[in-house]
Design a protein around this motif. Structure first.
Motif, mmCIF file in Angstrom:
data_model
loop_
_atom_site.group_PDB
_atom_site.id
_atom_site.type_symbol
_atom_site.label_atom_id
_atom_site.label_comp_id
_atom_site.label_asym_id
_atom_site.label_seq_id
_atom_site.Cartn_x
_atom_site.Cartn_y
_atom_site.Cartn_z
ATOM 1 N N VAL A 84 11.365 74.913 61.236
ATOM 2 C CA VAL A 84 12.395 75.783 61.802
ATOM 3 C C VAL A 84 12.711 76.932 60.980
ATOM 4 N N LEU A 85 12.390 76.752 59.847
ATOM 5 C CA LEU A 85 12.597 78.016 58.897
ATOM 6 C C LEU A 85 11.301 78.957 58.988
ATOM 7 N N TYR A 86 10.350 78.571 59.251
ATOM 8 C CA TYR A 86 9.002 79.259 59.366
ATOM 9 C C TYR A 86 9.218 79.897 60.964
ATOM 10 N N SER A 87 9.479 79.088 61.794
ATOM 11 C CA SER A 87 9.832 80.006 63.147
ATOM 12 C C SER A 87 10.665 81.148 63.150
ATOM 13 N N LYS A 88 11.874 80.854 62.267
ATOM 14 C CA LYS A 88 12.813 81.772 62.141
ATOM 15 C C LYS A 88 12.168 83.188 61.498
ATOM 16 N N GLN A 89 11.087 83.156 60.628
ATOM 17 C CA GLN A 89 10.640 84.209 60.275
ATOM 18 C C GLN A 89 9.280 84.404 61.103
ATOM 19 N N GLY A 90 8.823 84.043 62.438
ATOM 20 C CA GLY A 90 7.820 84.189 63.071
ATOM 21 C C GLY A 90 6.625 83.576 62.429
ATOM 22 N N GLN A 91 6.575 82.745 61.523
ATOM 23 C CA GLN A 91 5.309 82.085 60.976
ATOM 24 C C GLN A 91 5.268 80.861 61.782
ATOM 25 N N TYR A 92 4.349 81.160 62.973
ATOM 26 C CA TYR A 92 4.436 80.161 64.033
ATOM 27 C C TYR A 92 3.223 79.251 63.610
ATOM 28 N N ASP A 93 2.083 79.666 63.058
ATOM 29 C CA ASP A 93 1.121 78.849 62.542
ATOM 30 C C ASP A 93 1.785 77.707 61.617
ATOM 31 N N GLN A 94 2.415 78.311 60.594
ATOM 32 C CA GLN A 94 2.947 77.405 59.606
ATOM 33 C C GLN A 94 3.826 76.417 60.213
ATOM 34 N N ALA A 95 4.612 76.718 60.929
ATOM 35 C CA ALA A 95 5.640 75.826 61.784
ATOM 36 C C ALA A 95 4.765 74.824 62.390
ATOM 37 N N ARG A 96 3.549 75.226 63.262
ATOM 38 C CA ARG A 96 2.805 74.260 63.872
ATOM 39 C C ARG A 96 2.276 73.034 62.774
ATOM 40 N N ARG A 97 1.810 73.712 61.770
ATOM 41 C CA ARG A 97 1.125 72.866 60.822
ATOM 42 C C ARG A 97 2.496 71.519 60.219
ATOM 43 N N ALA A 98 3.464 72.189 59.921
ATOM 44 C CA ALA A 98 4.659 71.425 59.282
ATOM 45 C C ALA A 98 4.908 70.331 60.450
ATOM 46 N N LEU A 99 5.196 70.667 61.615
ATOM 47 C CA LEU A 99 5.443 69.869 62.685
ATOM 48 C C LEU A 99 4.168 68.644 63.092
ATOM 49 N N GLU A 100 3.001 69.124 62.819
ATOM 50 C CA GLU A 100 2.045 68.218 62.957
ATOM 51 C C GLU A 100 2.143 67.250 61.759
ATOM 52 N N SER A 101 2.430 67.659 60.602
ATOM 53 C CA SER A 101 2.429 66.686 59.505
ATOM 54 C C SER A 101 3.612 65.882 60.108
ATOM 55 N N ALA A 102 4.929 66.402 60.596
ATOM 56 C CA ALA A 102 5.990 65.285 60.717
ATOM 57 C C ALA A 102 5.636 64.150 61.943
ATOM 58 N N ILE A 103 4.723 64.657 62.664
ATOM 59 C CA ILE A 103 4.123 63.727 63.632
ATOM 60 C C ILE A 103 3.044 62.720 63.161
ATOM 61 N N ARG A 104 2.335 63.082 62.194
ATOM 62 C CA ARG A 104 1.564 62.178 61.631
ATOM 63 C C ARG A 104 2.404 61.172 60.838
ATOM 64 N N THR A 105 3.464 61.723 60.179
ATOM 65 C CA THR A 105 4.378 60.667 59.274
ATOM 66 C C THR A 105 5.024 59.683 60.254
ATOM 67 N N ASN A 106 5.686 60.251 61.539
ATOM 68 C CA ASN A 106 6.334 59.505 62.431
ATOM 69 C C ASN A 106 5.540 59.731 63.738
ATOM 70 N N PRO A 107 4.887 59.254 64.465
ATOM 71 C CA PRO A 107 4.086 59.427 65.745
ATOM 72 C C PRO A 107 5.097 59.293 66.892
ATOM 73 N N SER A 108 6.510 58.879 66.548
ATOM 74 C CA SER A 108 7.505 58.347 67.722
ATOM 75 C C SER A 108 8.624 59.443 67.545
ATOM 76 N N TYR A 109 8.295 60.487 66.714
ATOM 77 C CA TYR A 109 9.417 61.653 66.362
ATOM 78 C C TYR A 109 9.499 62.579 67.644
ATOM 79 N N ALA A 110 10.257 62.107 68.523
ATOM 80 C CA ALA A 110 10.379 63.095 69.645
ATOM 81 C C ALA A 110 10.888 64.612 69.565
ATOM 82 N N THR A 111 11.768 64.806 68.639
ATOM 83 C CA THR A 111 12.248 66.070 68.182
ATOM 84 C C THR A 111 11.027 66.873 67.752
ATOM 85 N N ALA A 112 10.172 66.339 67.036
ATOM 86 C CA ALA A 112 8.873 67.309 66.492
ATOM 87 C C ALA A 112 8.013 67.643 67.654
ATOM 88 N N TYR A 113 7.848 66.667 68.631
ATOM 89 C CA TYR A 113 6.923 66.974 69.781
ATOM 90 C C TYR A 113 7.456 68.166 70.481
#
Length: 335
Positions: A84-113
């Motif tokens: 969220v913080l990365y997106s606020k700053q327009g750093q969408y590639d970093q936001a994407r990587r952070a969300l992919e890490s969230a999903i790897r940690t919990n594949p059922s995390y609907a919010t991250a998807y």
């Protein structure tokens, strides 16, 4: 993973109340007082990160969530709020990587998807805009695509979810829940927030890292649902191994699992062995599952095929439930 909710419930509730009332400076002050004597408390650090973000101190908030992902890599919520913080700053590639890490940690995390979908839409918008800048004659082809993407964010701005009661310029947040025994949303409904610019809320502040659990005692059969959850976790582990997905494979174990070595050595050895094979097949049969509370024992016949190697053996996995997920804390192989 369990919270130290009983001992510190009042402190969490006080910071929660101040946060919900928009008294973010007071919430940060109260959190700092608590962290002075409990510096590794993940839940309070998470709450502090939310309050700091609401104050507009994005650099400091980012540092808090980055440190949480380093200290508690098994928790998905800090990755989500970091995105969220990365997106606020327009750093969408970093936001994407952070969300992919969230999903790897919990594949059922609907919010991250959902948030990842919003990030991909923003990245698509940037790419289409760049295409028009490079080739202004391509308007007929690219223009409708760009308009369609922009429609997703207008007039109701799409938002990556953060745990917060007021919008963080990148978020359509919800209130953080009260302390609970696991990382699940509080049943108490939160006030409806105003829309913002890119995000949706990390449902719960995280808990402190658990101490290594002792091997489970003999257990009696549990309910069908618990057994199904455990078996699904074990099958997911075998599937990750078969498709050589090292991150998902390692993520199936508790953070304290070492295989009799240091954690770093064990991870390096498993990564080298898995990535060094051209193909791997792991099939499980004769699966027997016993569950008692947050502990489980699964025994099965494992058929392992890798390149020219074929091995059939009996294996036992001992699992514990951590933040709603069943993770392997011990494994052994028999005849």
């Amino acid at each position: 993973m369990t919270f130290a909710a009983g001992a510190h419930a009042d402190e969490y509730a006080d910071v929660d109340r101040l946060f919900s009332a928009g008294q973010w400076a007071e919430a940060v002050q109260k959190a700092d007082q608590f962290l002075a004597t409990h510096p590794r408390d993940a839940r309070m650090r998470f709450l502090k990160g939310l309050a700091v973000a609401e104050q507009g101190r994005s650099v400091e908030a980012t540092a808090i969530f980055v440190k949480l992902t380093e200290d508690f890599p098994e928790l998905p919520e800090p990755y989500n709020n970091l995105a969220v913080l990365y997106s606020k700053q327009g750093q969408y590639d970093q936001a994407r990587r952070a969300l992919e890490s969230a999903i790897r940690t919990n594949p059922s995390y609907a919010t991250a998807y959902e948030n990842l979908g919003d990030v991909y839409a923003k990245l698509a918008s940037q790419a289409y805009s760049k295409a028009l800048q490079v080739d202004g004659n391509n308007t007929a082809k690219v223009g409708p695509k760009l308009a369609m993407i922009r429609d997703l964010f207008t007039p109701k701005a799409s938002a990556l979810a953060v745990a917060s009661t007021k919008p963080v310029t990148t978020g359509k947040p919800s209130a953080p829940p009260a302390p609970a025994p696991s990382l699940t949303p509080s049943p108490t409904p939160a006030p409806a927030p105003a829309p913002a610019t890119v995000a949706k809320a990390a449902p719960t502040p995280p808990a402190a890292r658990p101490a290594p659990a002792a091997p489970p005692a003999p257990v009696a059969p549990a309910s069908g649902n618990a057994e199904q959850e455990v078996q699904a976790a074990v099958q997911a582990w075998a599937s990750a191994w078969s498709r050589k997905d090292v991150e998902a494979y390692i993520g199936a174990y508790t953070p304290s699992f070492t295989g009799g070595k240091s954690r770093k050595t064990w991870e390096a050895e498993r990564r080298a062995r898995i990535e060094g094979k051209r193909s791997i097949s792991v099939a499980l049969s004769a699966v027997e599952t016993r569950v008692q509370g947050d502990k489980a024992v699964v025994q099965f016949r494992q058929q392992y095929n890798a390149d020219t190697l074929k091995v059939s053996s009996r294996k036992t996995l001992e699992l514990v439930k951590v933040s709603g997920r069943w993770l392997i804390q011990k494994e052994s192989t028999g005849s």
